[in-house]
Enzyme design. Structure first.
Site: not given
Length: 391
Positions: A79, A141
């Protein structure tokens, strides 16, 4: 069969292309649909067994070298962050983000490219391996939700890896160096939200109002004093407020105001003390001024510890298979949180640092709008993971 170094050298141009393609099209936490699809497609093309949509857009790809062999796992996060690349500087690389206010300012594009490169390398040398390999591509994350979500959905199915490894780019280390640390590597991290509700009205008549802006300012000042006056100075801790929202005009006292932040520490007792004091400060200060407060705190990640015996084993593998890698001892832990700690609750493993700094352009800190890496460093990441897989 080719040496691993030759295999890695041959794939490096493709690894750089993957990283730059991801960099141009970053996706925020929980929105990694296109990134995950790309990862799954590439893993299937290698002949790996692939499962998608694990804990959101998570992907797990498996290299089977023998049905009864033990498993090793490697993890990369996918991400991006809600940061405009380049900020106000206007200095952008040719592969700069094409998505407004979203960028890979934490290097997760490099992590994903490195793990794909590791999969390519290990697939090419599968006959040398004594373990099956699980490649874990984790979403979310940055919001510290992805690892737990993948684990809740029985990420590994019927097997449990013997070990799991991850790395994180680190601009303060020389490009290509591997940073190692035994014990605490990253701090426990909580995120919190506070809403203060009072009584709005005209700015010229504050005595008729309960001024939430003033109350929030008192609370914020008091929260920042917790670390300095309630926490043992020998126990590192951080409290930061990064967001505040309230009001619509300079001549109106608003009904409510909200702010958000994070707390970090390396000791569980300190963490509990901070949480307790925050609750008291927020509620009692609001009540003293005639307002109400809602305090929401959620644990993001626990402390990440690298077991000394496992780190020693990893160092021995690096020295055996990749003696050219520069290993640097990191003497102090980071107060940054790392979602990889969730995996380490049940699976022994380690997190390494990958040096990516080689000049001013690649030494901006993580989460900076101008963050970038020396892409040649990704070779060391692939080499390190490949060495760990040959145990």
């Amino acid at each position: 069969m080719k040496p691993c170094s030759e295999i890695i050298d041959a794939i490096m141009p493709e690894i750089i292309r993957i990283r730059q393609s991801m960099h141009r099209a970053p996706e925020l936490s929980g929105q990694e649909e296109n990134t995950a699809a790309m990862v799954a497609e590439r893993c299937r093309a290698m002949g790996l067994r692939v499962r998608e949509h694990v804990g959101g857009f998570g992907v797990i790809a498996e290299l089977i070298t023998g049905e009864k062999r033990p498993w090793l796992a490697f993890r990369a996060d996918m991400d991006a962050l809600p940061i405009q690349e380049g900020g106000q500087s206007g200095n952008l690389p040719a592969y700069a983000s094409q998505v407004c206010n979203v960028s890979h300012s934490c290097g997760h594009d490099a992590h994903t490219a490195i793990l794909l490169g590791t999969a390519m390398t290990l697939t090419a040398i599968r006959n040398r391996l004594q373990h099956n390999i699980a490649f874990v591509f984790q979403p979310a994350e940055e919001t510290c939700q992805g690892a737990a979500a993948m684990l809740r959905e029985n990420l590994f199915g019927s097997y449990q890896p013997d070990q799991i490894y991850a790395l994180h780019v680190y601009p303060s280390l020389p490009a290509g160096a591997i940073g190692i640390r035994r014990g605490a590597m990253c701090a426990a991290a909580d995120m919190f939200d506070v809403e203060i509700r009072g009584r709005g009205g005209h700015a010229a008549r504050p005595h008729e109002c309960v001024d939430v802006v003033l109350i929030a300012s008192h609370i914020i000042q008091s929260l920042h004093q917790i670390i300095g006056r309630r926490v043992n100075p020998l126990h590192p801790a951080v409290l930061t407020i990064g967001q505040i929202h309230g009001g619509h005009a300079g001549n109106i006292i608003p009904e409510s105001i909200c702010f958000s932040g994070t707390i970090r520490s390396l000791h569980s007792g300190v963490h509990e003390e901070i949480r307790s004091r925050m609750d008291q400060v927020i509620r009692q200060t609001a009540e003293a001024w005639g307002a109400t407060a809602r305090f929401t705190l959620r644990q993001a990640t626990p402390v990440l510890n690298n077991p000394a015996e496992l780190m020693d084993r990893a160092v021995a593998l690096f020295q055996q298979h990749t003696p050219e890698l520069e290993l640097i001892d990191i003497h102090e832990p980071s107060m940054g949180g790392e979602d990889f700690a969730e995996f380490l609750h049940t699976i022994p493993g380690c997190l390494f640092r990958l040096g990516t700094g080689s000049g001013p352009e690649t030494r901006y800190p993580l989460h900076h709008p101008c963050f970038d890496i020396d892409e040649s460093a990704m070779r060391s990441g692939i080499a390190a993971f490949t060495a760990l897989a040959q145990q």
